[in-house]
Design a protein around this motif. Structure first.
Motif, short mmCIF file in Angstrom:
data_model
loop_
_atom_site.label_atom_id
_atom_site.label_comp_id
_atom_site.label_asym_id
_atom_site.label_seq_id
_atom_site.Cartn_x
_atom_site.Cartn_y
_atom_site.Cartn_z
N THR A 176 0.85 -1.19 0.00
CA THR A 176 0.00 0.00 0.00
C THR A 176 0.89 1.24 0.00
OG1 THR A 176 -0.07 0.18 2.41
CG2 THR A 176 -1.72 -1.24 1.36
N LEU A 177 0.30 2.40 -0.25
CA LEU A 177 1.10 3.63 -0.26
C LEU A 177 1.75 3.86 1.09
CD1 LEU A 177 2.12 6.18 -1.60
CD2 LEU A 177 -0.04 7.30 -1.00
N GLU A 178 1.00 3.66 2.17
CA GLU A 178 1.57 3.87 3.50
C GLU A 178 2.73 2.92 3.75
OE1 GLU A 178 0.12 3.48 8.14
OE2 GLU A 178 -1.13 4.61 6.72
N GLU A 179 2.59 1.67 3.35
CA GLU A 179 3.68 0.70 3.52
C GLU A 179 4.89 1.10 2.69
OE1 GLU A 179 1.15 -3.43 4.38
OE2 GLU A 179 1.53 -2.77 2.31
N LYS A 180 4.63 1.59 1.48
CA LYS A 180 5.73 2.03 0.62
C LYS A 180 6.49 3.19 1.26
CE LYS A 180 3.73 0.74 -3.87
NZ LYS A 180 3.24 1.27 -5.17
N VAL A 181 5.75 4.17 1.78
CA VAL A 181 6.37 5.34 2.40
C VAL A 181 7.23 4.90 3.59
CG1 VAL A 181 5.93 7.45 3.70
CG2 VAL A 181 4.60 6.96 1.64
N ALA A 182 6.70 4.02 4.42
CA ALA A 182 7.43 3.55 5.61
C ALA A 182 8.70 2.80 5.21
CB ALA A 182 6.52 2.65 6.45
N TRP A 199 9.02 9.47 8.74
CA TRP A 199 7.84 9.72 7.93
C TRP A 199 6.62 9.84 8.83
CZ3 TRP A 199 3.40 6.68 7.57
CH2 TRP A 199 3.46 5.45 8.23
N GLU A 200 5.60 10.50 8.31
CA GLU A 200 4.34 10.60 9.04
C GLU A 200 3.21 10.87 8.06
OE1 GLU A 200 3.82 13.93 11.62
OE2 GLU A 200 5.07 15.26 10.40
N GLN A 201 1.99 10.54 8.49
CA GLN A 201 0.81 10.87 7.70
C GLN A 201 0.20 12.13 8.27
OE1 GLN A 201 -2.36 7.95 7.64
NE2 GLN A 201 -3.12 8.70 5.68
N LYS A 202 -0.09 13.08 7.40
CA LYS A 202 -0.65 14.35 7.84
C LYS A 202 -2.16 14.24 7.99
CE LYS A 202 2.07 17.12 8.06
NZ LYS A 202 3.11 17.38 9.10
N GLU A 203 -2.76 15.26 8.59
CA GLU A 203 -4.20 15.25 8.86
C GLU A 203 -5.03 15.19 7.58
OE1 GLU A 203 -5.29 18.50 11.33
OE2 GLU A 203 -4.21 17.75 13.09
N ASP A 204 -4.49 15.73 6.48
CA ASP A 204 -5.24 15.73 5.23
C ASP A 204 -5.07 14.43 4.44
OD1 ASP A 204 -2.65 15.94 4.39
OD2 ASP A 204 -2.91 17.83 3.29
N GLY A 205 -4.38 13.45 5.04
CA GLY A 205 -4.22 12.16 4.38
C GLY A 205 -2.97 12.02 3.56
N TYR A 245 1.25 12.25 2.96
CA TYR A 245 2.38 11.75 3.74
C TYR A 245 3.57 12.70 3.59
CZ TYR A 245 -0.29 7.40 3.89
OH TYR A 245 -1.28 6.48 4.09
N GLU A 246 4.51 12.54 4.50
CA GLU A 246 5.69 13.39 4.48
C GLU A 246 6.90 12.58 4.92
OE1 GLU A 246 5.56 17.78 5.67
OE2 GLU A 246 6.60 16.85 7.37
#
Length: 213
Positions: free
Chosen positions: A124-130, A145-151, A153-154
């Protein structure tokens, strides 16, 4: 006291680097402290994977244990890789022109995309970012990395191991951004850059995944 102990361990590492493997007794004699004290430092250095023991047979008497440096300890000594890299890039530009430099960075981008894509396939995108942030962290970028309130990532990188190269060849920065964009399959924008005087590198990652063409 802590600084003194750290200084002693540094001296042990320097002696092993300059003079080769030594026994606890030899180290104690060279540094001028008791063998018992040396063994305490040796235990700490072994725990930190900086030295390792080897048993050496002797013509007479019992085998002796000597200590050498691990590959991890090699990272404690100053490196000057960026100077060689800059010299080589300058020579390539003089011999083959600036277009060759672009080709080199294009080739690097393709190689990194292939490597990362294989590792991120099916995630998933979150897994890829991590995973991507962790891979960068292992390379010395001090990433998180973190997920922002608007969904979105950074990914933030607080260190750049190739900063000296990036300052003269900004292609390294655009290459990294392009790699992130392609392997994550979504829009990625760099909002801050260490090579441009920022306090860190910040990658803003959209949550709208797209299919790579």
């Amino acid at each position: 006291m802590a600084n003194q102990e750290s200084s002693t361990r540094r001296l042990i590492i320097t002696l092993l680097r300059t003079e080769g493997p030594m026994s606890a007794g030899e180290l104690a004699e060279r540094i001028g402290i008791t063998e018992m004290a040396i063994r305490r430092h040796i235990a700490t250095l072994e725990r930190d994977d900086l030295i390792y023991p080897t048993t050496v047979r002797q013509p007479m008497g019992r085998p002796a244990k000597v200590y050498g440096l691990t590959e991890e300890a090699d990272e404690l000594f100053p490196k000057n890789y960026h100077t060689l890299t800059l010299d080589l890039l300058e020579d390539i530009a003089k011999v083959d022109g600036s277009e060759k430099i672009k080709q080199l960075f294009d080739h690097r981008e393709e190689r990194l995309v292939q490597t990362y894509s294989d590792l991120l396939a099916g995630k998933t995108l979150e897994e890829k970012v991590a995973i991507l942030a962790d891979m960068q962290n292992r390379k010395g970028y001090l990433s998180k990395w973190e997920q922002k309130e608007d969904g979105t990532y950074e990914i933030v990188e607080y260190n750049c191991p190739i900063a000296q190269v990036s300052k003269l060849y900004p292609q390294t920065c655009s290459c990294e951004t392009n790699v992130f964009r392609r392997v994550l399959g979504t829009d990625v924008n760099r909002s801050e850059c260490l090579a441009e005087g920022g306090s860190c590198c910040v990658f803003k990652i959209s949550d709208n995944q797209r299919q790579e063409a």
